[in-house]
Structure formats: C-alpha cells, structure tokens
Design a protein around this motif. Structure first.
Motif, PDB file in Angstrom:
ATOM      1  N   ASP A   9       0.855  -1.384  -0.121  1.00 19.77           N
ATOM      2  CA  ASP A   9      -0.045  -0.008  -0.015  1.00 19.77           C
ATOM      3  C   ASP A   9       0.985   1.416  -0.025  1.00 19.77           C
ATOM      4  O   ASP A   9       0.452   2.411  -0.596  1.00 19.77           O
ATOM      5  N   SER A  10       2.019   1.352   0.597  1.00 20.94           N
ATOM      6  CA  SER A  10       2.912   2.327   0.325  1.00 20.94           C
ATOM      7  C   SER A  10       3.805   2.384  -0.597  1.00 20.94           C
ATOM      8  O   SER A  10       4.620   3.534  -0.643  1.00 20.94           O
ATOM      9  N   VAL A  11       3.762   1.707  -1.459  1.00 20.66           N
ATOM     10  CA  VAL A  11       4.805   1.581  -2.681  1.00 20.66           C
ATOM     11  C   VAL A  11       3.636   2.348  -4.039  1.00 20.66           C
ATOM     12  O   VAL A  11       2.787   2.250  -4.119  1.00 20.66           O
ATOM     13  N   PRO A  12       4.707   3.327  -4.487  1.00 18.25           N
ATOM     14  CA  PRO A  12       3.969   4.087  -5.517  1.00 18.25           C
ATOM     15  C   PRO A  12       3.356   2.861  -6.691  1.00 18.25           C
ATOM     16  O   PRO A  12       4.074   1.811  -6.696  1.00 18.25           O
ATOM     17  N   THR A  13       2.239   3.221  -7.074  1.00 18.94           N
ATOM     18  CA  THR A  13       1.510   2.478  -8.173  1.00 18.94           C
ATOM     19  C   THR A  13       2.490   2.173  -9.338  1.00 18.94           C
ATOM     20  O   THR A  13       2.235   1.140  -9.694  1.00 18.94           O
ATOM     21  N   VAL A  14       3.149   3.090  -9.678  1.00 17.31           N
ATOM     22  CA  VAL A  14       4.174   2.732 -11.146  1.00 17.31           C
ATOM     23  C   VAL A  14       5.065   1.725 -10.747  1.00 17.31           C
ATOM     24  O   VAL A  14       5.232   1.141 -11.681  1.00 17.31           O
ATOM     25  N   PHE A  15       5.334   1.574  -9.548  1.00 18.10           N
ATOM     26  CA  PHE A  15       6.418   0.402  -9.300  1.00 18.10           C
ATOM     27  C   PHE A  15       5.820  -0.839  -9.347  1.00 18.10           C
ATOM     28  O   PHE A  15       6.157  -1.943  -9.859  1.00 18.10           O
ATOM     29  N   VAL A  16       4.587  -0.942  -8.680  1.00 16.88           N
ATOM     30  CA  VAL A  16       3.839  -2.210  -8.598  1.00 16.88           C
ATOM     31  C   VAL A  16       3.250  -2.497 -10.349  1.00 16.88           C
ATOM     32  O   VAL A  16       3.225  -3.723 -10.640  1.00 16.88           O
ATOM     33  N   PHE A  17       3.118  -1.451 -10.930  1.00 13.00           N
ATOM     34  CA  PHE A  17       2.734  -1.550 -12.349  1.00 13.00           C
ATOM     35  C   PHE A  17       3.759  -2.364 -13.171  1.00 13.00           C
ATOM     36  O   PHE A  17       3.546  -3.368 -13.840  1.00 13.00           O
ATOM     37  N   LEU A  18       5.001  -1.876 -12.907  1.00 12.83           N
ATOM     38  CA  LEU A  18       6.226  -2.242 -13.517  1.00 12.83           C
ATOM     39  C   LEU A  18       6.542  -3.595 -13.158  1.00 12.83           C
ATOM     40  O   LEU A  18       6.873  -4.352 -14.135  1.00 12.83           O
ATOM     41  N   ALA A  19       6.366  -3.825 -11.982  1.00 14.53           N
ATOM     42  CA  ALA A  19       6.975  -5.290 -11.554  1.00 14.53           C
ATOM     43  C   ALA A  19       5.865  -6.301 -11.954  1.00 14.53           C
ATOM     44  O   ALA A  19       6.098  -7.450 -12.186  1.00 14.53           O
ATOM     45  N   PHE A  20       4.392  -5.876 -12.034  1.00 13.91           N
ATOM     46  CA  PHE A  20       3.399  -6.986 -12.099  1.00 13.91           C
ATOM     47  C   PHE A  20       2.669  -7.042 -13.482  1.00 13.91           C
ATOM     48  O   PHE A  20       2.303  -7.808 -13.815  1.00 13.91           O
ATOM     49  N   CYS A  21       2.742  -5.785 -14.141  1.00 19.26           N
ATOM     50  CA  CYS A  21       1.903  -5.475 -15.156  1.00 19.26           C
ATOM     51  C   CYS A  21       2.785  -5.224 -16.618  1.00 19.26           C
ATOM     52  O   CYS A  21       2.135  -4.795 -17.428  1.00 19.26           O
ATOM     53  N   TYR A  22       3.854  -5.063 -16.423  1.00 21.35           N
ATOM     54  CA  TYR A  22       4.671  -4.904 -17.661  1.00 21.35           C
ATOM     55  C   TYR A  22       4.589  -5.681 -18.798  1.00 21.35           C
ATOM     56  O   TYR A  22       4.567  -5.169 -19.973  1.00 21.35           O
ATOM     57  N   PRO A  23       4.190  -6.983 -18.708  1.00 18.92           N
ATOM     58  CA  PRO A  23       3.941  -7.716 -20.063  1.00 18.92           C
ATOM     59  C   PRO A  23       2.900  -7.210 -20.781  1.00 18.92           C
ATOM     60  O   PRO A  23       2.750  -7.135 -21.964  1.00 18.92           O
TER      61      PRO A  23
END
Length: 115
Positions: A76-90
């Motif tokens: 929850d405290s991690v910026p959304t862009v990092f979560v996106f790059l880690a899990f949704c980059y494909p």
C-alpha cells in the motif's frame, strides 16, 4: 504481417524492436543513419487508442496494488508505478508491440523535414 521495413533514408531494415524502443511516434530516429522519421498515416489512430489504453493501464495498476495490499500491507505504501512495472509490464509490452505492428503494416514512414 511484416516485421520489418526499410528506412527511407539509408534503406536498412527497421525491426519491431526498433519501433518499440522509440519513446513516442513523434520522436523516431533510424538507429543506423540517425535520420529523423515521421509516420503520416496511423499516428492519429494510435493516439486515439492511447487515450483509451492509458486509463485502462492505470486502473489495472491500481487494481493489482489493491489486490496485493490485501496480502502484503507494505504494498500500500509503494508507488503504483512500481507495482505496475513489477506485475503488469507484460501487458504494456503487448500494447507497444501492437503499436509497432500497426505502424509496420498500415503506416507510411517519411523523412522528417529539417526546419
């Protein structure tokens, strides 16, 4: 479907990977001769697609972050862009590949006029 086309200046092949490396359809340069290129046929269509896809990608990143926050509260405290790059980059990579395929198969590459 074509996976390469020739540069209008040096006639060397431009591949899908080259198109995926361009930062936008407005800043294309031949990786061989460094000539500035522009596409005249499908760029407006790709911009309209981007207006639809970008909010969907943002929504997907937020949804994944909320899902993961249920299991790992630290997410929850991690910026959304990092979560996106880690899990949704494909998903983003598929979108970029689609853009490159449309430019190769439907587009018109020209040399950009020097002003």
């Amino acid at each position: 479907m074509k996976t390469s086309t020739s540069c209008p200046n040096c006639k060397k092949k431009l591949t899908l990977e080259n198109f995926e490396d361009f930062s936008s359809p407005f800043t294309m340069k031949c990786p061989h001769c460094k000539a500035k290129l522009r596409e005249t046929k499908v760029t407006p269509f790709l911009l309209l697609v981007a207006l639809v896809v970008i909010p969907l990608l943002i929504w997907l990143g937020i949804t994944v972050q909320n899902f993961l926050a249920g299991f790992f509260p630290i997410v929850d405290s991690v910026p959304t862009v990092f979560v996106f790059l880690a899990f949704c980059y494909p998903v983003y990579a598929l979108y970029e590949r689609f853009n490159a395929l449309v430019m190769f198969n439907k587009g018109n590459l020209h040399l950009k006029r020097q002003s």
